[in-house]
Design an enzyme around this catalytic site. Sequence first.
Site, PDB file in Angstrom:
ATOM      1  N   ASP A 260       0.840  -1.196   0.000  1.00 42.92           N
ATOM      2  CA  ASP A 260       0.000   0.000   0.000  1.00 42.92           C
ATOM      3  C   ASP A 260       0.875   1.245   0.000  1.00 42.92           C
ATOM      4  O   ASP A 260       1.942   1.258  -0.625  1.00 42.92           O
ATOM      5  CB  ASP A 260      -0.923  -0.030   1.226  1.00 42.92           C
ATOM      6  CG  ASP A 260      -2.302   0.527   0.935  1.00 42.92           C
ATOM      7  OD1 ASP A 260      -2.385   1.760   0.776  1.00 42.92           O
ATOM      8  OD2 ASP A 260      -3.262  -0.241   0.881  1.00 42.92           O
ATOM      9  N   HIS A 296      -3.448   5.710   3.590  1.00 37.38           N
ATOM     10  CA  HIS A 296      -4.372   4.632   3.231  1.00 37.38           C
ATOM     11  C   HIS A 296      -3.876   3.305   3.800  1.00 37.38           C
ATOM     12  O   HIS A 296      -4.645   2.517   4.368  1.00 37.38           O
ATOM     13  CB  HIS A 296      -4.491   4.574   1.707  1.00 37.38           C
ATOM     14  CG  HIS A 296      -5.413   3.511   1.200  1.00 37.38           C
ATOM     15  ND1 HIS A 296      -4.977   2.248   0.870  1.00 37.38           N
ATOM     16  CD2 HIS A 296      -6.746   3.514   0.942  1.00 37.38           C
ATOM     17  CE1 HIS A 296      -6.002   1.521   0.440  1.00 37.38           C
ATOM     18  NE2 HIS A 296      -7.088   2.269   0.468  1.00 37.38           N
ATOM     19  N   SER A 451     -11.350  -1.395   0.131  1.00 34.67           N
ATOM     20  CA  SER A 451     -10.034  -1.545   0.765  1.00 34.67           C
ATOM     21  C   SER A 451     -10.192  -2.071   2.177  1.00 34.67           C
ATOM     22  O   SER A 451      -9.449  -2.950   2.631  1.00 34.67           O
ATOM     23  CB  SER A 451      -9.314  -0.194   0.824  1.00 34.67           C
ATOM     24  OG  SER A 451      -8.789   0.170  -0.411  1.00 34.67           O
TER      25      SER A 451
END
Length: 601
Positions: A260, A296, A451
């Site tokens: 990520d 994120h 996600s």
Amino acid sequence: MNNKLVVISLILLILFLTGCHHSNITYIDGKVVDQNYQPIEGIRVKYEGSVVETNSWGRFGFSLFVDQPEFIEITFDGTHLGFGKMTRTVQVCPNTNYSMGTIKMERNLALVYGTVTYPHPDTIYANTLNTERIELPAIDGPAYVDGEIIVKFKDIIQTQSVKTLSTEIGIEILSKSSNGQFINIKTSDDIIETIQALEKRPDVEYAEPNYYLYPLSNSKINSLSYERDYDQQWNLQAINIENALKEVPNSSDIIVAVLDTGIKKGVPDLDSNILWDLGYDFVEDDNDPGVFWNSHGTRVAYIINSVTGNSVSILPIRILRSATNDTAWGTTWELIEGLEYAIQIADVINLSVAIKTPYGDIQSVSDIIKEAEEAGVLIIAAAGNDGYSSPAYPASDSRVLSVGAVGPSLQPASYTNRGVDIYAPGGDYNLYPIGKENTIWVGDGWAEGTSLASAHVAGVAAMILAKEDLTPSELRSRLRNTSLKLAYDDGAGLVDAYRAVTGIEHGRIFVFVGKKDYWWDEISYNTEESTYTYAKEINGYWENYFEITTVEPGDRWIYAWIDRDANKTLNNGDYFAEKWIPDLKPGEARRVDLVLEYYYD
């Protein structure tokens, strides 16, 4: 002469008796209807040891041997259907068919029917989004990096081959993969023509553009605190995590790789479980995948850690660069490098990213996914946030477990892609009433997206592996087969952590009626002294209709129950519904619709 007559008489007598035996079969038939003259199917028609049931037209028929005229009793038993029992006496004769005509039976019990559904409040979507919501920019730019091509060679790349390639085609070598089969190159010529030229070479297996990839979390609403009570985290309740943690309290021996944006350092409860010394940053090409903002990747890691009770080991691998705290992007090349690295260390790989391509699978990534499968590493990927009928890539790869998102209604989120292997909580901000509570708490605030759904499943997969050793194929099957089937249109179910770690597959929804003396009476169906009468169970997959035909008249309660931990006692983690049925009359048919809710005491 007399002897001959005697013989002839005996023969005739034998023939007569034999003929009589075959002609003494009597056939009886008839039709059974209710008080409204509607045919009743399933009434048991009994004579001595013989039993037949009426068909869908209410008709029955049977044969019996009768050697002389006699009266017989035929019983019509409809107690299992709420019609009680009655007996008819009829006279039958040898070699005679007898029709009993139409027999009317009146229901002396009540019928309760209806549907069982899951929490599904009216979903009213906003015409305009709340100003607190921060959307990712629309992905409507180029699909791949200008001028960059990923090349796979048929054999391990030799230095001389690379030099020859560079000279003959006029390209710049940007990077070489760790397995020695891929290179990333840059050309100033037309990219399609260059790919065609490369694929004509005998030493090249294929060439393709270096596609962009993006994270799949839609939004974040800022908050100042990392702390959040369990009863405010609907997502953990929805996947039955409390019961699962009793089975697997520690998953620290299992490594989940998070490919990520990198992970923020110093996050409470999370930082100590990050394998900082093993992580890598393929954006900056160094061994420090830590970042200093709530990225994120931090939110994804936070969910994985929360699901496992803050006990899993997380391998941070940075493959996405961040333009701001809420937007990021990467490329296929960085994904390839990250996957190759993760395969050597991790047990599970989480990909909360999607590659922007209209062309289906990316061959280079699919090859690495195959390597992961062969190495015994399961890849779990977010399905995408486009509302499409099929997952984005790489979630669409058959060897990847694709994960869609549900909101707190447990229905697929408004944005999620469908056609997935399994669903998990991802939040749905637009559920009515609109608000952050419909999304997921991610440590630094609230967010939504597939996600986060993928991260939930990755955490559950780690818990399974902490208890038993499974291949990627077995792990995919375990997660799918133990999921809670909520009649989603693509047939997938909601991940159930407890059932997944124990291997207990979901059975049916129990629906039963009883009389409750006090509102606090305990609900149970495993004891004979229970005041509740087990009535019927219905399949919770596609069918949600029930019909209970043997309900005693009076004031009654009806219950629907999913015993998620299979302990035959109503407790936290189960789904349950109850409704009072007052003054139920004999013969009455009353509809009662039940909505299951998460039970939390």
